[in-house]
Design a protein around this motif. Structure first.
Motif: not given
Length: 201
Positions: A68, A71-72, A77, A79-80, A83-84, A100, A157, A161, A185
């Motif tokens: 998380l 990805a951020q 978005s 992957c966020r 995986h969220g 998040a 990641r 991503s 997210l």
């Protein structure tokens, strides 16, 4: 919108059908990024084998927290959201909402926050990292194996991503995700503060 012609669920056979089935089991749907990456199913399965080896060693909670954060930092978005959705299987929506929005103020342990900061820095300026970054993790109790696993989780990641972003793959919103969690997210309430690098908006 991607220009790639992806295999539909009805058309999927062989390895592609296997990949689609895995996502239906874990997410309840097959996102567009899976369909895009599955145009080379052998490579996609190899990547999934890699991430499975990392997550099995690191532990699912740590793996998802690193994912998380990474990805951020990358701006993914896709992957966020994906995986969220997966993280809801191991924690409550209330806890995930706090993470998040700002993982620094979500009730996580100092070690977990440091691990996520490490992932953010790796994904924004890996060349600026020094022994001090890994020493910070060691000082907080991580073994050398765990430090390698955290590093690999964040680095892996970047592969998925950045590939999805480069191909302009459509963004899918997981089914049965609340609007509040979706918003958290997609639009965290804080700029990322990377140790040694300052804020990243």
């Amino acid at each position: 919108m991607t220009i790639l012609k992806m295999t539909t669920e009805a058309e999927a056979t062989g390895l592609t059908a296997q990949i689609y089935d895995d996502d239906r089991r874990s997410l309840g749907y097959v996102p567009s990024h899976t369909k895009a990456m599955s145009l080379n199913p052998e490579a996609f399965l190899a990547w999934e084998s890699l991430t499975q080896a990392i997550s099995s060693s690191l532990g699912l909670r740590r793996y998802e927290l690193v994912t998380l954060a990474a990805a951020q930092a990358i701006g993914s978005s896709h992957c966020r959201l994906a995986h969220g959705k997966k993280t809801l299987s191991i924690m409550s929506e209330e806890e995930l909402l706090a993470i998040a929005r700002d993982f620094h103020d979500a009730g996580l342990s100092e070690a977990e926050v440091a691990m996520m900061d490490y992932a953010v820095k790796l994904c924004t300026d890996a060349a600026a990292m020094t022994d001090g970054d890994t020493q910070r993790l060691r000082d907080l109790g991580y073994s050398d194996r765990e430090i390698v696993d955290i590093t690999m989780a964040a680095a892996a990641r970047n592969f998925i991503s950045r590939s999805v972003l480069a191909m302009a793959v459509d963004l899918d919103v997981p089914r049965e995700m609340s609007e509040e969690l979706k918003s958290a997210l997609l639009t965290p309430l804080f700029p990322l503060k990377v140790p040694g690098l300052g804020s990243i908006t």
